[in-house]
Design a protein around this motif. Structure first.
Motif, PDB file in Angstrom:
ATOM      1  N   ARG A 109      -1.175 -10.112 -54.745  1.00 19.18           N
ATOM      2  CA  ARG A 109       0.242  -9.863 -55.318  1.00 19.18           C
ATOM      3  C   ARG A 109       1.101 -10.925 -55.152  1.00 19.18           C
ATOM      4  O   ARG A 109       0.941 -11.713 -53.837  1.00 19.18           O
ATOM      5  CB  ARG A 109       0.499  -8.532 -54.704  1.00 19.18           C
ATOM      6  N   ALA A 110       2.199 -10.865 -55.455  1.00 15.59           N
ATOM      7  CA  ALA A 110       3.259 -12.072 -55.222  1.00 15.59           C
ATOM      8  C   ALA A 110       3.857 -11.524 -53.908  1.00 15.59           C
ATOM      9  O   ALA A 110       4.110 -10.430 -53.866  1.00 15.59           O
ATOM     10  CB  ALA A 110       4.218 -12.286 -56.415  1.00 15.59           C
ATOM     11  N   PRO A 111       4.134 -12.332 -53.026  1.00 18.47           N
ATOM     12  CA  PRO A 111       4.687 -12.022 -51.705  1.00 18.47           C
ATOM     13  C   PRO A 111       6.093 -11.340 -51.918  1.00 18.47           C
ATOM     14  O   PRO A 111       6.549 -10.341 -51.313  1.00 18.47           O
ATOM     15  CB  PRO A 111       4.888 -13.043 -50.820  1.00 18.47           C
ATOM     16  N   ALA A 144       3.031 -10.967 -41.877  1.00 18.43           N
ATOM     17  CA  ALA A 144       2.209 -10.161 -42.178  1.00 18.43           C
ATOM     18  C   ALA A 144       2.126  -9.513 -43.804  1.00 18.43           C
ATOM     19  O   ALA A 144       1.178  -9.052 -44.079  1.00 18.43           O
ATOM     20  CB  ALA A 144       2.353  -8.914 -41.159  1.00 18.43           C
ATOM     21  N   ILE A 145       3.259  -9.336 -43.967  1.00 20.67           N
ATOM     22  CA  ILE A 145       3.564  -8.944 -45.530  1.00 20.67           C
ATOM     23  C   ILE A 145       3.052 -10.090 -46.479  1.00 20.67           C
ATOM     24  O   ILE A 145       2.204  -9.441 -47.378  1.00 20.67           O
ATOM     25  CB  ILE A 145       5.139  -8.771 -45.980  1.00 20.67           C
ATOM     26  N   VAL A 146       3.249 -11.203 -46.157  1.00 20.00           N
ATOM     27  CA  VAL A 146       2.757 -12.354 -47.148  1.00 20.00           C
ATOM     28  C   VAL A 146       1.051 -12.496 -47.018  1.00 20.00           C
ATOM     29  O   VAL A 146       0.557 -12.314 -48.192  1.00 20.00           O
ATOM     30  CB  VAL A 146       3.172 -13.706 -46.601  1.00 20.00           C
ATOM     31  N   GLY A 202      -0.113  -0.857 -53.151  1.00 18.83           N
ATOM     32  CA  GLY A 202       1.071  -1.002 -54.079  1.00 18.83           C
ATOM     33  C   GLY A 202       2.298  -0.739 -53.627  1.00 18.83           C
ATOM     34  O   GLY A 202       3.348  -0.680 -54.331  1.00 18.83           O
ATOM     35  N   ALA A 203       2.845  -0.541 -52.490  1.00 18.49           N
ATOM     36  CA  ALA A 203       3.868  -0.528 -51.890  1.00 18.49           C
ATOM     37  C   ALA A 203       4.841  -1.735 -52.237  1.00 18.49           C
ATOM     38  O   ALA A 203       4.512  -2.780 -52.340  1.00 18.49           O
ATOM     39  CB  ALA A 203       3.852  -0.283 -50.182  1.00 18.49           C
ATOM     40  N   THR A 204       6.086  -1.235 -52.543  1.00 18.16           N
ATOM     41  CA  THR A 204       6.947  -2.245 -53.129  1.00 18.16           C
ATOM     42  C   THR A 204       8.055  -2.343 -51.900  1.00 18.16           C
ATOM     43  O   THR A 204       8.807  -3.306 -51.628  1.00 18.16           O
ATOM     44  CB  THR A 204       7.643  -2.056 -54.280  1.00 18.16           C
ATOM     45  N   ILE A 205       8.281  -1.353 -50.993  1.00 19.88           N
ATOM     46  CA  ILE A 205       9.036  -1.335 -49.848  1.00 19.88           C
ATOM     47  C   ILE A 205       8.187  -0.800 -48.725  1.00 19.88           C
ATOM     48  O   ILE A 205       7.454   0.239 -48.595  1.00 19.88           O
ATOM     49  CB  ILE A 205      10.381  -0.375 -49.884  1.00 19.88           C
ATOM     50  N   VAL A 206       8.306  -1.817 -47.485  1.00 22.08           N
ATOM     51  CA  VAL A 206       7.549  -1.145 -46.351  1.00 22.08           C
ATOM     52  C   VAL A 206       8.801  -1.116 -45.442  1.00 22.08           C
ATOM     53  O   VAL A 206       9.783  -2.012 -45.416  1.00 22.08           O
ATOM     54  CB  VAL A 206       6.586  -2.336 -45.786  1.00 22.08           C
ATOM     55  N   LEU A 228       0.882  -1.004 -42.445  1.00 26.83           N
ATOM     56  CA  LEU A 228       1.625  -1.764 -43.426  1.00 26.83           C
ATOM     57  C   LEU A 228       0.393  -2.500 -44.329  1.00 26.83           C
ATOM     58  O   LEU A 228       0.689  -2.530 -45.485  1.00 26.83           O
ATOM     59  CB  LEU A 228       2.400  -3.050 -42.602  1.00 26.83           C
ATOM     60  N   ARG A 229      -0.523  -3.038 -43.807  1.00 27.61           N
ATOM     61  CA  ARG A 229      -1.630  -3.827 -44.841  1.00 27.61           C
ATOM     62  C   ARG A 229      -1.922  -2.657 -45.866  1.00 27.61           C
ATOM     63  O   ARG A 229      -2.210  -3.085 -46.854  1.00 27.61           O
ATOM     64  CB  ARG A 229      -2.486  -4.320 -43.731  1.00 27.61           C
ATOM     65  N   ALA A 230      -2.523  -1.517 -45.199  1.00 22.80           N
ATOM     66  CA  ALA A 230      -3.101  -0.748 -46.095  1.00 22.80           C
ATOM     67  C   ALA A 230      -2.215  -0.097 -47.310  1.00 22.80           C
ATOM     68  O   ALA A 230      -2.506  -0.054 -48.434  1.00 22.80           O
ATOM     69  CB  ALA A 230      -3.431   0.691 -45.388  1.00 22.80           C
ATOM     70  N   ALA A 231      -0.728  -0.008 -47.053  1.00 22.30           N
ATOM     71  CA  ALA A 231       0.060   0.352 -47.790  1.00 22.30           C
ATOM     72  C   ALA A 231       0.373  -0.818 -48.882  1.00 22.30           C
ATOM     73  O   ALA A 231       0.364  -0.606 -49.978  1.00 22.30           O
ATOM     74  CB  ALA A 231       1.614   0.578 -47.221  1.00 22.30           C
ATOM     75  N   ILE A 232       0.496  -2.020 -48.406  1.00 21.89           N
ATOM     76  CA  ILE A 232       0.587  -2.868 -49.475  1.00 21.89           C
ATOM     77  C   ILE A 232      -0.669  -3.260 -50.305  1.00 21.89           C
ATOM     78  O   ILE A 232      -0.563  -3.366 -51.426  1.00 21.89           O
ATOM     79  CB  ILE A 232       0.881  -4.590 -48.818  1.00 21.89           C
TER      80      ILE A 232
END
Length: 231
Positions: free
Chosen positions: A24-26, A14-16, A213-217, A206-210
């Motif tokens: 963004r790079a995974p 999901a992060i990828v 610009g989130a760098t840590i979830v 998680l998706r909205a945060a990434i």
């Protein structure tokens, strides 16, 4: 414990996917596995599946797990509210603290950090939704608190952390995270290259945060399963 590797892989997928959607790079987003209320065996199952960064909300529980799993090269993040009488064990055992909301707490963490461990990585928590029940500095207080952290010898200011008010609407999720990102970007040039961390986003957002610009979830039950108790 048998389901942890599969659930961990699903979260990583999901992060990828969210990183690709954001262009963004995974590798630009770190997964912090929130292991509160789960024992060392559950953490070890995640470690064996490739996870090495863990978040704890309760001081003594976290300290006990750190001791039980010493020597494995794990990174431990404290992500719960901080009481003044709990700063010493936090400063003495954790690698990161995400929830600094008052200068008094920052001063105590710096004073009680063993020099042999090196500086403690710190994020200032922002109460972006203005909830009375939530910890965190008000947006207008963040810059001054961050500046105070940079003056403390045994802390390293790394960025901001936020837990916005839970909402189901995706646009509203993004708006809250965008507000945190705007504060972060305003401060980034002021605090230099170490100021590189946006800790925001959990299982439900998680998706909205990434995308913002989130760098840590920070993900817990989606990895470890439903919690049987809470403190």
């Amino acid at each position: 414990m048998s389901g942890i590797p599969d659930r961990l892989q699903a979260v990583e997928n999901a992060i990828v996917a969210a990183c690709r959607e954001a262009g963004r790079a995974p590798g630009s987003v770190q997964l912090l596995a929130v292991s509160k209320t789960f024992g060392p065996d559950a953490v070890l199952a995640a470690v064996e599946a490739g996870q090495h960064a863990f978040g704890e909300n309760y001081v003594q529980e976290g300290v006990d797990k750190i001791a039980a799993l010493a020597g494995r090269g794990l990174a431990w993040h404290f992500i719960g509210p901080i009481q003044s009488n709990k700063t010493r064990p936090i400063a003495g055992h954790f690698d990161w603290v995400h929830t600094v909301e008052r200068e008094k707490i920052a001063v105590r963490l710096s004073e009680q950090r063993p020099e042999a461990l090196g500086p403690l990585n710190v994020c200032v928590q922002v109460n972006i939704s203005g909830e009375a029940s939530k910890s965190g500095a008000a947006p207008g207080e963040v810059a001054a608190l961050a500046e105070a952290v940079t003056r403390l010898p045994n802390l390293r200011l790394r960025g901001l952390m936020a837990i916005p008010e839970p909402v189901e609407d995706f646009a509203a999720q993004r708006a809250a995270f965008a507000a945190v990102r705007e504060i972060f970007e305003t401060l980034r040039g002021r605090f230099g290259p170490d100021f590189d961390t946006l800790s925001m986003g959990m299982s439900a957002d998680l998706r909205a945060a990434i995308l913002e610009g989130a760098t840590i979830v920070r993900v817990g039950s989606a990895i470890f399963g439903s919690r049987t108790y809470d403190k």
